[in-house]
Design a protein around this motif. Sequence first.
Motif, PDB file in Angstrom:
ATOM      1  N   CYS A  36       0.502  -1.701   1.431  1.00 40.68           N
ATOM      2  CA  CYS A  36       0.302  -1.480   0.087  1.00 40.68           C
ATOM      3  C   CYS A  36       1.516  -0.962  -0.205  1.00 40.68           C
ATOM      4  CB  CYS A  36      -0.860  -0.310  -0.029  1.00 40.68           C
ATOM      5  SG  CYS A  36      -0.390   1.161   0.730  1.00 40.68           S
TER       6      CYS A  36
ATOM      7  N   ARG B 201       1.973   7.586   1.560  1.00 39.44           N
ATOM      8  CA  ARG B 201       1.082   6.420   1.767  1.00 39.44           C
ATOM      9  C   ARG B 201      -0.440   6.887   2.249  1.00 39.44           C
ATOM     10  NH1 ARG B 201       4.743   2.491   1.927  1.00 39.44           N
ATOM     11  NH2 ARG B 201       3.044   0.813   2.444  1.00 39.44           N
TER      12      ARG B 201
ATOM     13  N   LYS C  50      -6.603   5.586  -5.038  1.00 38.54           N
ATOM     14  CA  LYS C  50      -6.347   4.174  -4.910  1.00 38.54           C
ATOM     15  C   LYS C  50      -5.856   3.528  -6.169  1.00 38.54           C
ATOM     16  CE  LYS C  50      -7.093   0.069  -3.451  1.00 38.54           C
ATOM     17  NZ  LYS C  50      -6.158  -0.698  -2.432  1.00 38.54           N
TER      18      LYS C  50
ATOM     19  N   ASP D 296      -2.301   3.532  -5.150  1.00 36.47           N
ATOM     20  CA  ASP D 296      -2.240   3.532  -3.565  1.00 36.47           C
ATOM     21  C   ASP D 296      -1.136   4.655  -3.282  1.00 36.47           C
ATOM     22  OD1 ASP D 296      -3.690   1.146  -3.182  1.00 36.47           O
ATOM     23  OD2 ASP D 296      -2.145  -0.058  -3.362  1.00 36.47           O
TER      24      ASP D 296
END
Length: 653
Positions: free
Chosen positions: A67, A60, A15, A10
């Motif tokens: 997350c 982010r 991801k 993340d």
Amino acid sequence: MKIKELRITDFKGIKEAEYKFGKITKIMAMNGIGKTSIATAWYWLWSDKDYELHSNPNVRPYNVEECIPKVEAVLDINGIETMVSKQQKRAVSKPDARGISKVTLTNTYEINSVPKTERDFRSYLEEMGINFDKFLPLSHPDVFTSQKVNDMRKVLFEMVESKSDKEVATLTEGCAEVAALLDKYKFNEIEAMHKASRKKAEEQVKAIPNQIIGLEKAKVGYDVAELELQSNCLREQISEKQSLIENGNSASEKYKKASTELLKVQFEINDINRKACEELYLERKKYQDVADAADMGFDSAERKHKMAIMDIEKLKSNIDRNETERKKLVKKYQDAVATEFDDSRWVFDEESTICPNCGQTYPEDHIDQIRVDFHHKKEDAKKKFQIETQSQIEVISSMGMELKNTIERDTKTIKDIELEIEQYKTEKIQFNGQKTKALEKLSTLQNDPDLSDNQEYEVLCLKLHSMEEALKAMESGADYSNVIKAEIRQLKEELEIVQAQISKASNNVDIDEQIIALQQKQREYEQAKADSEKILYQLSLVSKKKNELLVGEINSKFTVVRWELFAYQKNGEYKECCIPLVDGKRFGESTNTGREIIAELDICDSLQKFFGISLPVFLDRAESINDDRIPNMDCQLVLLKVTEDPVLRMEVA
């Protein structure tokens, strides 16, 4: 230190991914695929910066709030496998009185799965040999040359056996004064003191000539003897004029007495006029007050009238809105009344008569019981439907009645307000009439009192006229005395001017003494400036000598890059600098990008070798150099190359 594996979760556009590294690792893809994000993850882990060296970057993922960005690295530090990680948590506070929420980002660290504070994280790794102060300059190709000149020079001078400023000054010809000063002060202290001294001396040398010009202008060219003769002559004239005043004193006394009597009569006339003015003012004020009160009453009625109209418009709007809502309720009521229980949803399922375990049909008595239970459930559902429908109808009816009552109440209120409006119109007409009558009455009154019928006033006016005629005949004696006094005042003013000129002429001597003192100061400041310039020149010679002694030794530590540590300016002055050279050319001056990149890698490699530190180096723009031109470095090298690959591809050597 070497990277064995990098795990990213993340983080920006990544991801979840895991990357393995070797001595030379190539990360290849088209632009925008995520090459630089990997480099950013590495530098963020160690320094809170991205690859472009922006502090506290936003790591982010875009449009993802819930997350936890995390970077985890498996490292080989001096032969010991160590796992370090860093993650960022986001907390949002409750909105304050202005509705604004505060967002807090917190970084947490782990070493070998053991949580650490940032201070403990750094302390632990420093004990293992990681130097955080030198981490970026030695591992990022763009950092060292982007520093301030003094910071780069400081690091470069660490690479050689330095001599003290005192030793260098002793070795430099013509720098004896600076060598002596270095026993008491540091090099930069001497430089700062004499720059300040030179600046002050230059300012004073520039300012003093203007001060002397100002003093010269203040000097006067008067003849003191001539001024003394003028002074004595004026004194004699003043004495003669004062003797003439005594002859006019008698006539002056008679004039003063007659003037006093005339003033008394004038006061009596003014008093009669004042009283008449007061009476006229009170009469005018009475009608003006009536007009003002009527004006205020009209304004009040007008405001109430406008407010009443606004209230009616608001009530009509409420009625329209409630009528619309009531029509909706009527439709809901009709729909609820017309709704019937749906029997089609309650059809007996024949499969319920078959046992789900053995697949055989239940006995008849058991089937009858199942049918009875189904019938009861259907009846219960129907009753529940009827109760809920009836409850809904009652609620709709209640809401409809409430809206009906509200509409009737607002309609009645509108009628009441319309009656009030008629009353306000009547009041405005009445107040307008009162104001008109008062103003008409006020217009008939005069602005000034008429005293033509006042006999006392007429007598006093005649008496005043005769006294004024008599006073004119007496003015000759008083006027003569006043003329003489005016002449004496004029002579005294001339005498003061002459005495002031005599005083100014005596100041010329003091001014000459001040000019001599300023000229002496100017010579002293010129000497101070010359002395400071001499010391500053010697300091530049010492600095140049020091650079000459050290530059060769520094350049021997590098393979590709050479350093220019001093230069001469256009005005001939010597200036310290710190400029990297490639093939004898400064960065950006006729040097190609690939050659500069090789030079930046040479800087990282040479510094790491000197300080005995081995850190991974991430190089962006690696497509600008051919593979066979990549320098052989002792440290781990990660190359980020732009290729036509639509998916990230890694080659590990």
